[in-house]
Every structure is written in C-alpha cells, then in structure tokens.
Design an enzyme around this catalytic site. Sequence first.
Site, short mmCIF file in Angstrom:
data_model
loop_
_atom_site.label_atom_id
_atom_site.label_comp_id
_atom_site.label_asym_id
_atom_site.label_seq_id
_atom_site.Cartn_x
_atom_site.Cartn_y
_atom_site.Cartn_z
N LYS A 118 0.85 -1.20 0.00
CA LYS A 118 0.00 0.00 0.00
C LYS A 118 0.88 1.24 0.00
O LYS A 118 1.95 1.25 0.64
CB LYS A 118 -0.90 -0.03 1.24
CG LYS A 118 -1.92 1.08 1.31
CD LYS A 118 -2.85 0.91 2.51
CE LYS A 118 -3.90 1.99 2.56
NZ LYS A 118 -4.86 1.80 3.66
N SER A 141 -9.69 1.91 2.73
CA SER A 141 -8.79 2.70 1.90
C SER A 141 -7.75 1.85 1.15
O SER A 141 -7.15 2.36 0.21
CB SER A 141 -8.09 3.73 2.77
OG SER A 141 -7.28 3.10 3.73
N SER A 147 -9.90 -0.63 6.90
CA SER A 147 -9.40 -0.49 5.52
C SER A 147 -8.77 -1.72 4.89
O SER A 147 -8.32 -1.66 3.75
CB SER A 147 -8.37 0.64 5.46
OG SER A 147 -9.06 1.85 5.38
N1 GLN Z 1 -12.98 4.12 6.41
C1 GLN Z 1 -12.30 4.43 7.63
C2 GLN Z 1 -11.93 5.89 7.66
O1 GLN Z 1 -12.23 6.57 6.73
C3 GLN Z 1 -11.14 3.53 7.82
C4 GLN Z 1 -9.91 3.95 7.15
C5 GLN Z 1 -8.73 3.08 7.44
O2 GLN Z 1 -8.87 2.03 8.05
N2 GLN Z 1 -7.55 3.50 7.03
O3 GLN Z 1 -11.35 6.36 8.59
#
Ligand code: GLN
Length: 480
Positions: free
Chosen positions: A77, A154, A179
């Site tokens: 990532k 994400s 994410s």
């Molecule tokens: N969707 C969650 C957020 O927007 C989780 C994001 C993540 O785990 N990096 O914070």
Amino acid sequence: MGVKEFIENAKSGSIDIVEHTHRVLDESKKLAKEYNYFNTVSEELALELANNIKKSIKSKDSRIKNKKLFGLPISIKDSICVKGVESTAGSRILKGYRPLFNATVVERAINEGAIIIGKTSQDEFGFGSFSVNIGLGFKTPKNPVDPERSCGGSSGGAAGLAKKASFPHIAIGESTGGSIAEPASFCDIFGLTPTYGRNSRYGNIDFGNSLDKLGTLGKTCYDVALLEEVIAGHDINDSTTINAPVDRYSDLNKKNAKKMRIAVIKESFTEGLGPAVEKKVWGGIKKLESEGIKYEEISLEMPIRYGLAAYYMIGTSEASTNLAKFCGMRYGNESELEGNFNQYFTKIRSSHFSEEAKRRIILGTFARMSGYRDAYYIKAMQIRALMTREYKKAFKKYDALVSPTVPILPPKFTEIAKLTPLQNYMMDVMLVGPNVCGLPHLNVPVGYEKALPVGMLLTGDHLQEKKLLELGNLFEVEDV
Ligand code: GLN
C-alpha cells in the site's frame, strides 16, 4: 497458479524468476492503466530483487530454498515506505517522496524472497472507504468484478489487484478503522487485520498511531496467513509491537476449526443491512454449522452503538496531530517562501490536502481543544475501554464473533458521489469495534448476490489470528 504452487515450482527451478517478474510487471502496468491499482509500479526494484534471487540460485546458496516467499510478487500500500520507491500515502503533499529506508514489513518480506512490484492506490492517508478521497493527480481503483463500482478503501488498490491479477500475488495493506476487511469484502478476497502491535508500524505513514495496523490481502486464507507469518513479530524500531512468539499461521488445520465455538452479533443484523448481504452472511454461518461448529446469537451493544463515534473522535484526533508536520518545510512538498510562515504553511496545506483531509484536521483539532477535550476525546477513550471489556467477556466463551463485514454491496461511483460525509463514515459500522479495540479480524468471502461479492467478518481475541484463519480456511472462493 496459486501462491503455494508457484513457490513450490519456483523452488524446484521450473520457473525462471526474472522472466516471470517481467511478465508480472507487464500485467501490472496494464492493470495500473485500466484499473488504477497502482500509484507506482516499482519495475527497477522488482527486477533487482528477481535478479538477486536468480544469482543466489546459481551460486547454490542453500539458504535460498528456505525462503518462504521465494520469488513471489508482493504489492505494498502506498502509505508504507519502500526504499527508493515513491511513497505518497495517496497525498499530493508527499508527491516525489522516496524513503531512504524500508518499512519493517517490507524488509521482512524481501528477506524471505518477495519481489516488491509496486505501491497500491488508496484514499489519501487512509481517509475513506471507497478510495475516492484521493489527492490531486491520483486515480481511483475500479472494482475487479464491475469497474463501475468501488473496490472499497482505503486499501482499494491492494484489494482490487489481489483479486484481478492473473499472477500469484499477496498484498500488504493497512487498516485504521476497517481499511483491509472492507475492500477485501468488496473484492471477494480474504483480508487479515491482525492484533494491534502484532505487525510493526515502522515505516508506515501514520494515520492514527493507536489504531494503525498493517495486514495482508489475498485470494486464499493460506495466502494471507503465509505473508502474515513472515511480517509479524516484535520489532525494536516500533516499541508498540508485542514481544510474543509468532504462530505458524500458514499451518492451517481444519480439525481445530471444527472444535470452535462462535457467536453471531445480533446488533449487526439490524436496520441498515442490505437483504443481499444478510442472506449471504447467514449462508456463511450455516456453512460453518454444517462443518460441526456450534453458534449462538449474542448481544454486543457498545461496539455497534458507540463504536463509530469513538472511532471518529480518536481517529481524527490522532490524524490531525500527525498531519501537522506536513507544512512544506522539512515534511511535505516545498514551494517558494512567500509572506510570513503562517501564510506560507496555509498556502501549502490548503493547496496540497484534499477536502477529506481538511475535514479530518478540523474535526480532530476541535476534539482535542481545551474545553472540548473532556467531552469528546477523553469520552471516546473511556468508551474504548468499555467496548474492549464487552469483547473480552464474549471471548471467555467464544473463539470468534461473526457479523457482516460491510452492510451493503459494492456501490457504483455515481451512488458514492451522492453520499454525505456521515453516510460515508457509516460504512465502517461493523468494523470500527475490532479496530478501536485492537482485535484481529478477517474478511471471509461468502459468495455472490446480484453478481456482486459479499464478505463475512470474523473477529477474535487479541493474538488469536490463527483461530480466525482456521475458520476462514473452511471457505473457498468461487469465481464468478
Ligand atoms: N474508512 C475508515 C476511515 O475513513 C477507515 C480507514 C482506514 O482504516 N484507514 O477512517
């Protein structure tokens, strides 16, 4: 060819790693163009690593045959640092940043023979659930099953690539509030988020330091287990890592799973859950039952009711602190120094952060402000403790808790554009609990409904990722 078979063949010498890597890079570049799975394809590094392996085979260095990831393509990532390869966390402010060091997880994967093929696309700094909150100049990954829909986020690029690539591959992603599991669910793959502190965060571009967890995404349960086994464990460069032995995660035993007891979280099957998701997740539970695993339904009120509020308070508070350093001086892109410092920082930050990053900086700064801190930030920390207590009580009796991973099927981009920020945040309602409490969780693909994939979430007690993997291993992914 699957990961296991590939590694066996590669070790036996029937695959030329350099030739294979060339083919992998060609396909990766194509997928980068058509599906936006990569922010960077690391061609030079991949070929260098492949050549190193080839050289050690030639030199008859016997240690090479013990490498667990022998010649296997691994993607990283974009928020995780890879030495010499642009690592931006999907943010314009980090465009051009080439780290001078590898994140520990990357270093460990390379030491076991991994070929790092590139940096996968994501929401900026991990802020989002659909990989649409991206920095200027970045692209949104498309769902491998239906390109008009989201991969989730994400770690969207990681999940899309793990599903779509025709070559054997495992991805390293990151989860702060869901994410890894959420995009895994949207892309029909396994996604393991381990216990907080199981994997080193050294070299991760921080979102929320008490929440961030690096983990693995892949087509089979064995794949995610194998990579986890390689990257897990104590690290002197990250004092929050747990100094406990690493289980042999890839040694998955179906008999162990059959002895387990699981609990279905009642509150996760209430309002807001799409009927298609409900049907498939129950199908998953029944499948476990048919394997001889007993289940009961239990109530777990705190995480579902207060989890989101606690998560967004803690997450934005930590994120706003972390982003403070990106001001165009030492950290983040620089520009011509005009006006006084405040004017300069404002100019850089205004033009380099996306809307969502700004929203989180404002929310998080507010929650930490004197006068509000007790009402918001401290309260969220208290709720975190209560949530953990509720989970711990359940784990005295059960090996794993079951819920849907995401309440809806992967949405179209046109539908996402109509969501309010709050509706966006709601996407993680089932995922914030385990993330806030640092509990390991695994997305298990449970099949398709309306030609779209559905995922089931297994959550376990701290350091019990092996149990989740053994349960998940009872499922095989059907290709549609
Ligand atoms: N969707 C969650 C957020 O927007 C989780 C994001 C993540 O785990 N990096 O914070």
